[in-house]
Design a protein around this motif. Structure first.
Motif, short mmCIF file in Angstrom:
data_model
loop_
_atom_site.label_atom_id
_atom_site.label_comp_id
_atom_site.label_asym_id
_atom_site.label_seq_id
_atom_site.Cartn_x
_atom_site.Cartn_y
_atom_site.Cartn_z
N ALA A 66 -66.89 46.45 37.16
CA ALA A 66 -66.61 45.76 38.55
C ALA A 66 -68.18 45.92 39.07
N GLN A 67 -68.81 47.01 38.93
CA GLN A 67 -70.09 46.80 39.83
C GLN A 67 -71.13 46.08 39.28
N ARG A 68 -71.29 46.01 37.87
CA ARG A 68 -71.99 45.31 37.39
C ARG A 68 -71.87 43.66 37.56
N SER A 69 -70.58 43.08 37.55
CA SER A 69 -70.18 41.83 37.88
C SER A 69 -70.73 41.69 39.30
N ARG A 70 -70.34 42.56 40.23
CA ARG A 70 -70.92 42.34 41.73
C ARG A 70 -72.16 42.22 41.49
N ASP A 71 -73.20 42.77 40.78
CA ASP A 71 -74.55 42.86 40.92
C ASP A 71 -75.09 41.43 40.24
N ASN A 72 -74.48 41.01 39.22
CA ASN A 72 -74.58 40.00 38.42
C ASN A 72 -74.56 38.52 39.38
N GLU A 73 -73.45 38.68 39.97
CA GLU A 73 -73.21 37.53 41.09
C GLU A 73 -74.28 37.47 42.16
N ALA A 74 -74.57 38.50 42.68
CA ALA A 74 -75.80 38.67 43.66
C ALA A 74 -77.13 38.02 43.11
N LEU A 75 -77.27 38.65 41.85
CA LEU A 75 -78.63 38.14 41.01
C LEU A 75 -78.59 36.84 40.85
N LEU A 76 -77.53 36.14 40.52
CA LEU A 76 -77.26 34.75 40.02
C LEU A 76 -77.49 33.88 41.49
N GLU A 77 -76.83 34.34 42.36
CA GLU A 77 -77.29 33.58 43.75
C GLU A 77 -78.74 33.44 43.86
N GLU A 129 -73.20 40.40 27.64
CA GLU A 129 -73.71 39.09 27.53
C GLU A 129 -73.98 38.43 28.81
N ASP A 130 -73.50 38.99 30.03
CA ASP A 130 -73.56 38.04 31.01
C ASP A 130 -74.97 37.87 31.64
#
Length: 198
Positions: A66-77, A129-130
């Motif tokens: 869950a933490q990595r998913s949140r990080d990835n969304e911010a990085l993707l933005e 892989e995200d």
């Protein structure tokens, strides 16, 4: 997947995960603590944790995911507006902040467990892989063909994770400019995509 306290489906596991994330913030519990200690901090019961996550490693893997998913969304933005190199810098900054140390250690702990019991950590393994996919998309946007973009993203992700492991295990042996090294490794000579004519 950003979790929030509002859960219209009434998913008890998701609500429990939100409670854990609220209790620990950016941290990840140490593998040295018990489910009872984690439950006490999250103001829930260790029986519920065991029921929904199976074990302490299951709790760690779910929280980390869950933490990595949140990080990835911010990085993707940020990646939508930036370059490949800027994304690599952002990833390195995000995971080398002192407050991220417990999560980085937790990542390698869970990865080690997953290497021995992949079936128990399938969701965690699939999520690895995200970051590569995000970087490959950006590399392709900058002109690489899809196959080469994936290769560059794979090497870059591996280099980031390898140097993060070095930061955890031997911070005194820190590479002078890790991001420059990562980018140099990822942009080395390209492997020819077709065999040369004889």
């Amino acid at each position: 997947m950003i979790l929030s306290g509002a859960d219209p489906e009434g998913n008890a596991r998701t609500r429990l995960l939100v409670r854990l994330l609220d209790a620990f913030g950016e941290d990840l519990p140490s593998p040295e603590v018990s489910l009872r200690e984690i439950a006490a901090r999250a103001e829930t019961s260790h029986a519920l944790l065991r029921y929904h996550f199976g074990s302490l490693p299951g709790v760690l893997a779910a929280m980390l995911g869950a933490q990595r998913s949140r990080d990835n969304e911010a990085l993707l933005e940020g990646a939508r507006r930036g370059t490949f190199d800027e994304l690599v810098h952002a990833i390195w900054r995000a995971y080398t902040r002192p407050e991220q140390l417990s999560r980085v250690r937790g990542f390698f702990h869970v990865a080690g467990l997953a290497a021995y019991r992949p079936d128990d950590f399938r969701e965690f393994i699939d999520s690895l892989e995200d970051l590569t996919e995000m970087m490959a998309s950006l590399a392709e946007r900058e002109g690489l063909d899809p196959q080469e973009a994936v290769a560059v993203a794979t090497v870059t992700t591996a280099a980031i994770r390898g140097l993060l492991l070095q930061e955890v295990l031997a911070p005194a042996a820190r590479t002078k400019d890790p991001v420059a090294l990562i980018l140099r490794m990822s942009k080395g000579p390209s492997v020819p995509r077709t065999c040369p004519e004889p």
